[in-house]
Design a protein around this motif. Structure first.
Motif, PDB file in Angstrom:
ATOM      1  N   LEU A   1     -32.523  28.898  68.525  1.00 24.78           N
ATOM      2  CA  LEU A   1     -31.759  28.227  69.582  1.00 24.78           C
ATOM      3  C   LEU A   1     -32.547  28.234  70.887  1.00 24.78           C
ATOM      4  CD1 LEU A   1     -28.235  29.728  68.894  1.00 24.78           C
ATOM      5  CD2 LEU A   1     -29.000  27.415  68.383  1.00 24.78           C
ATOM      6  N   PRO A   2     -32.364  27.238  71.730  1.00 20.45           N
ATOM      7  CA  PRO A   2     -33.079  27.208  73.014  1.00 20.45           C
ATOM      8  C   PRO A   2     -32.556  28.281  73.964  1.00 20.45           C
ATOM      9  CG  PRO A   2     -31.531  25.378  72.869  1.00 20.45           C
ATOM     10  CD  PRO A   2     -31.530  26.029  71.529  1.00 20.45           C
ATOM     11  N   LYS A   3     -33.301  28.524  75.044  1.00 16.23           N
ATOM     12  CA  LYS A   3     -32.922  29.553  76.010  1.00 16.23           C
ATOM     13  C   LYS A   3     -31.754  29.109  76.886  1.00 16.23           C
ATOM     14  CE  LYS A   3     -37.601  31.447  76.260  1.00 16.23           C
ATOM     15  NZ  LYS A   3     -38.751  31.732  77.150  1.00 16.23           N
ATOM     16  N   VAL A   4     -31.679  27.813  77.162  1.00 14.91           N
ATOM     17  CA  VAL A   4     -30.644  27.272  78.043  1.00 14.91           C
ATOM     18  C   VAL A   4     -29.623  26.511  77.189  1.00 14.91           C
ATOM     19  CG1 VAL A   4     -30.216  25.821  80.072  1.00 14.91           C
ATOM     20  CG2 VAL A   4     -32.366  27.063  79.864  1.00 14.91           C
ATOM     21  N   ASN A   5     -28.332  26.671  77.540  1.00 15.52           N
ATOM     22  CA  ASN A   5     -27.237  25.961  76.859  1.00 15.52           C
ATOM     23  C   ASN A   5     -27.237  26.243  75.354  1.00 15.52           C
ATOM     24  OD1 ASN A   5     -26.158  24.747  79.183  1.00 15.52           O
ATOM     25  ND2 ASN A   5     -27.626  23.061  79.059  1.00 15.52           N
ATOM     26  N   LYS A   6     -27.232  27.546  74.995  1.00 15.66           N
ATOM     27  CA  LYS A   6     -27.247  27.915  73.577  1.00 15.66           C
ATOM     28  C   LYS A   6     -25.976  27.460  72.868  1.00 15.66           C
ATOM     29  CE  LYS A   6     -30.253  31.948  74.019  1.00 15.66           C
ATOM     30  NZ  LYS A   6     -30.369  33.396  73.795  1.00 15.66           N
ATOM     31  N   GLU A   7     -24.804  27.600  73.568  1.00 11.43           N
ATOM     32  CA  GLU A   7     -23.534  27.222  72.947  1.00 11.43           C
ATOM     33  C   GLU A   7     -23.507  25.729  72.628  1.00 11.43           C
ATOM     34  OE1 GLU A   7     -23.819  28.836  75.734  1.00 11.43           O
ATOM     35  OE2 GLU A   7     -23.095  30.871  75.314  1.00 11.43           O
ATOM     36  N   LEU A   8     -24.006  24.927  73.582  1.00 10.96           N
ATOM     37  CA  LEU A   8     -24.040  23.473  73.357  1.00 10.96           C
ATOM     38  C   LEU A   8     -24.973  23.113  72.202  1.00 10.96           C
ATOM     39  CD1 LEU A   8     -23.247  20.607  74.252  1.00 10.96           C
ATOM     40  CD2 LEU A   8     -25.115  20.674  75.891  1.00 10.96           C
ATOM     41  N   ALA A   9     -26.145  23.780  72.141  1.00  5.79           N
ATOM     42  CA  ALA A   9     -27.099  23.504  71.058  1.00  5.79           C
ATOM     43  C   ALA A   9     -26.509  23.877  69.707  1.00  5.79           C
ATOM     44  CB  ALA A   9     -28.394  24.265  71.310  1.00  5.79           C
ATOM     45  N   LEU A  10     -25.819  25.038  69.660  1.00  5.29           N
ATOM     46  CA  LEU A  10     -25.200  25.460  68.404  1.00  5.29           C
ATOM     47  C   LEU A  10     -24.118  24.481  67.964  1.00  5.29           C
ATOM     48  CD1 LEU A  10     -25.149  27.759  66.331  1.00  5.29           C
ATOM     49  CD2 LEU A  10     -23.394  28.866  67.716  1.00  5.29           C
TER      50      LEU A  10
ATOM     51  N   ILE B   1     -25.803  21.404  66.517  1.00 10.32           N
ATOM     52  CA  ILE B   1     -26.354  21.668  65.185  1.00 10.32           C
ATOM     53  C   ILE B   1     -25.244  21.654  64.141  1.00 10.32           C
ATOM     54  CG2 ILE B   1     -27.458  23.445  63.772  1.00 10.32           C
ATOM     55  CD1 ILE B   1     -29.052  24.222  66.324  1.00 10.32           C
ATOM     56  N   GLU B   2     -24.101  22.272  64.486  1.00 11.73           N
ATOM     57  CA  GLU B   2     -22.979  22.281  63.545  1.00 11.73           C
ATOM     58  C   GLU B   2     -22.463  20.874  63.264  1.00 11.73           C
ATOM     59  OE1 GLU B   2     -20.127  24.838  65.293  1.00 11.73           O
ATOM     60  OE2 GLU B   2     -21.189  26.687  64.787  1.00 11.73           O
ATOM     61  N   GLU B   3     -22.375  20.047  64.335  1.00 12.15           N
ATOM     62  CA  GLU B   3     -21.920  18.660  64.145  1.00 12.15           C
ATOM     63  C   GLU B   3     -22.881  17.886  63.244  1.00 12.15           C
ATOM     64  OE1 GLU B   3     -21.480  16.913  67.950  1.00 12.15           O
ATOM     65  OE2 GLU B   3     -19.725  18.117  68.514  1.00 12.15           O
ATOM     66  N   GLU B   4     -24.174  18.124  63.435  1.00 11.25           N
ATOM     67  CA  GLU B   4     -25.161  17.427  62.609  1.00 11.25           C
ATOM     68  C   GLU B   4     -25.040  17.839  61.144  1.00 11.25           C
ATOM     69  OE1 GLU B   4     -28.006  14.528  62.245  1.00 11.25           O
ATOM     70  OE2 GLU B   4     -26.998  15.158  64.100  1.00 11.25           O
TER      71      GLU B   4
ATOM     72  N   LYS C   1     -10.058  16.724  66.697  1.00 12.11           N
ATOM     73  CA  LYS C   1      -9.668  15.421  66.139  1.00 12.11           C
ATOM     74  C   LYS C   1     -10.757  14.864  65.240  1.00 12.11           C
ATOM     75  CE  LYS C   1      -6.495  13.600  69.618  1.00 12.11           C
ATOM     76  NZ  LYS C   1      -6.305  12.554  70.629  1.00 12.11           N
ATOM     77  N   ARG C   2     -12.018  15.030  65.697  1.00 15.39           N
ATOM     78  CA  ARG C   2     -13.121  14.506  64.916  1.00 15.39           C
ATOM     79  C   ARG C   2     -13.213  15.216  63.562  1.00 15.39           C
ATOM     80  NH1 ARG C   2     -16.710  16.072  67.855  1.00 15.39           N
ATOM     81  NH2 ARG C   2     -17.563  17.702  66.555  1.00 15.39           N
ATOM     82  N   LYS C   3     -13.065  16.554  63.598  1.00 17.81           N
ATOM     83  CA  LYS C   3     -13.104  17.294  62.342  1.00 17.81           C
ATOM     84  C   LYS C   3     -11.965  16.889  61.418  1.00 17.81           C
ATOM     85  CE  LYS C   3     -15.364  21.355  64.321  1.00 17.81           C
ATOM     86  NZ  LYS C   3     -15.187  22.771  64.712  1.00 17.81           N
ATOM     87  N   LYS C   4     -10.769  16.706  62.017  1.00 16.67           N
ATOM     88  CA  LYS C   4      -9.621  16.291  61.221  1.00 16.67           C
ATOM     89  C   LYS C   4      -9.849  14.915  60.611  1.00 16.67           C
ATOM     90  CE  LYS C   4      -5.648  17.474  62.914  1.00 16.67           C
ATOM     91  NZ  LYS C   4      -4.437  17.453  63.783  1.00 16.67           N
TER      92      LYS C   4
END
Length: 612
Positions: free
Chosen positions: A396-405, A408-411, A466-469
């Protein structure tokens, strides 16, 4: 040219180069002796072709695409007339001063420049005529038709004297022709030779005494031939289509050389008695090529000969295509050290060049276990392929780890879903260079404690849910479609509306909750600030008087500051009201101002300095 150059020609004396182009339609004349632009004239419409009647630029005829024929003299525009049909080409017959125009008509229009009137046209058997040319030796006029024929006319008797079926002759065993070839280029050379270019990319060389071509040359591009020129010193023919210029021997048809410019060609001009080529391209700049073998450089650019001589003096680097480069260590492994110094090895840098066939032979003899090495390589490749299928940990990158994770999960969810083929693939933000800084620069770190994030987070999380549903619903629908094709798709509209309304209520409640929390935090901050203000002890403030100023009181300084902010007119009115100023008119008509200074007593001074 501003955008495109359409035609280019050189005057007979070789001093002037004229070119036409667009847009706006114009003609430019370059003086080669001065190496500069002689003049530029804008025209009313685009030029199809033009002809220089004099030795210099003093007499020019332009054929426009709107049926107009325009005559220009040395001073500029001279006269304009019109032909009945759209013209495509024209030629000038010097003995009779006749202009022959061919175009979208079966008639060949004749305009006599001595009498200044049109003569009776020549009637051909063709529906339309594309090109024409006049033999400079005996004056034979030839025109190329859209039926693939060439008709030859005698200007003296105004009768047709010959007919050539070039379309039939252009079909050879090697050529592939799908449409009827039309004549697109025509050029005479001497009294008996004529070259004809077709719209399917063939060039036919004729002797006027025979109706069979001497030679058929195919460009192999299937594009119409734009122009044909003869180079007599080397017995060459220069033929050009929109993509390539080919030079080939007129006796054998062997290719001499070819030029392939970067942009499409519109016209080609060979500078007389030299090796220079001028091209009109689909680009603002015109092309200039110099080939020393064809002839010397023109007089106005003789420095080109010196440049080419210097280039020829430099040693040429040899390219070894069929050779293998081996080092001394490789020779020891192959057991070929005894060949050093023999013709089989050529020393080069830190090794040697040897024939590739010899190298392969020796390697097969020296290494009998080549099959085992090949087998090991194949096994290694198979193992690497299986390793690639394993789960790979992503850093994971050093900045915005939560957003990157989250991305990755969405992909991964998209890749796992069975309906991903129906959705258009979008670029991933993590791999996109445009968003690279967002995961590298700490300034782009998302502040989760900020008010904006806390208010938007319920909406973002709800959208992701909603997207997951939706993904799950679509997968279920596909499964149902596979099991029961006749079952109706989707859900009832009432169920969907009720679900959407419930989701909206939950989101509104979450936003209200976050807003209440923010208000409570703001209230606590205000109370703490109030307590700090109560604990602070107020201390007296002292003011220092500037040197050269007299302090009276704080009240006077405030009024003085207000007075300084006002305009000059307002200040004069206030001074006149207090009696410190008197305004009177003079005999000259101007204004006279008188100021009265106010005296301050010692007692008032002392009263003003008393401490407050």
């Amino acid at each position: 040219m501003p955008t495109v150059c359409t035609t280019i020609k050189v005057s007979k004396d070789g001093q002037y180069i004229l070119a036409t182009g667009t847009y706006k339609p114009r003609v430019r004349c370059y003086d080669t002796y001065q190496l500069s632009l002689k003049f530029e004239r804008c025209l009313d419409s685009e030029v199809v072709t033009f002809e220089i009647l004099s030795d210099d630029y003093s007499k020019i005829v332009f054929l426009h695409n709107d049926r107009y024929i325009e005559f220009h003299s040395q001073s500029g525009f001279y006269y304009k007339t019109r032909i009945p049909k759209f013209g495509r080409d024209f030629s000038y017959h010097y003995p009779s001063c006749d202009l022959y125009f061919v175009g979208a008509s079966s008639e060949i229009y004749r305009l006599n420049l001595e009498q200044g009137r049109y003569l009776n046209p020549l009637q051909t058997d063709a529906a339309e005529n594309n090109v024409c040319d006049i033999n400079s030796v005996h004056g034979l006029f030839a025109t190329g038709t859209i039926e693939g024929r060439v008709e030859c006319w005698d200007p003296r008797t105004r009768n047709r004297v010959g007919l050539l079926d070039c379309a039939l002759s252009s079909v050879t065993a090697d050529s592939e022709i799908n449409t009827l070839p039309t004549i697109s280029a025509l050029k005479f050379n001497g009294a008996l030779t004529m070259a004809v270019g077709t719209s399917t990319g063939q060039v036919l060389l004729y002797d006027l005494r025979s109706d069979k071509p001497l030679l058929v040359k195919d460009h192999q591009y299937g594009l119409p031939i734009k122009s044909v020129h003869f180079q007599n010193s080397l017995d060459l023919i220069l033929s050009a289509d929109s993509r390539i210029i080919k030079m080939w021997n007129k006796n054998s048809g062997k290719i001499f050389t070819s030029l392939e410019p970067e942009h499409d060609l519109n016209d080609v001009c060979l500078y007389p008695n030299s090796g220079m080529l001028l091209t009109a391209n689909e680009t603002p700049k015109m092309g200039i090529y110099y080939i020393p073998v064809l002839g010397p450089a023109p007089r106005w650019c003789s420095f080109l000969d010196n440049l080419t001589e210097e280039l020829e003096e430099n040693p040429e680097s040899t390219v070894y295509d069929d050779y293998k480069f081996v080092t001394k260590k490789d020779l020891e492994n192959l057991g070929l050290t005894h060949l050093i110094g023999s013709p089989f090895l050529r020393a080069y840098m830190h090794g040697f060049f040897m024939d590739i066939r010899l190298y392969h032979k020796v390697k097969l003899m020296v290494n009998p276990f080549a099959y085992e090495e090949y087998r090991k390589d194949k096994i290694r490749q198979k193992i690497e392929e299986t390793r690639a299928q394993r789960v790979q940990l992503k850093k994971l990158p050093k900045v915005n780890k939560e957003l990157a994770l989250k991305l990755i999960e969405e992909e991964e969810e998209k890749q796992k879903s069975t309906w991903r083929k129906k959705v258009k693939s979008l670029p991933n933000i993590l791999t996109d260079d445009r968003f690279k800084v967002m995961f590298e620069n700490p300034d782009f770190q998302v502040d989760e404690e900020s008010e904006e994030f806390r208010l938007l987070n319920p909406l973002v999380s709800k959208i992701s849910e909603k997207r997951k549903k939706k993904l799950r619903l679509l997968e279920q629908q596909e499964l149902r479609e596979k099991e029961e094709e006749e079952e109706p798709e989707g859900k009832p509209s009432d169920a969907e509306s009720s679900e959407s309304s419930d989701d909206e209520k939950d989101w509104v409640e979450e936003v209200r909750k976050q807003r209440r929390l923010l208000q409570q935090e703001e209230k606590v901050k205000r109370q703490e600030q109030r307590k700090e203000d109560q604990q602070t002890v107020l201390k007296p403030q002292f003011y220092e008087i500037k040197a050269g100023e007299e302090f009276r009181s704080f009240k006077d300084s405030a009024t003085k500051q207000k007075l300084m902010n006002k305009t000059l007119e307002d200040r004069l009115k206030i001074e006149a009201k207090h009696g410190a100023l008197s305004v009177s008119d003079t005999t000259v008509g101007s204004k006279q101002l008188t100021f009265t200074l106010k005296r301050v007593t010692t007692e008032e001074k002392c009263r003003g300095l008393t401490p407050v």
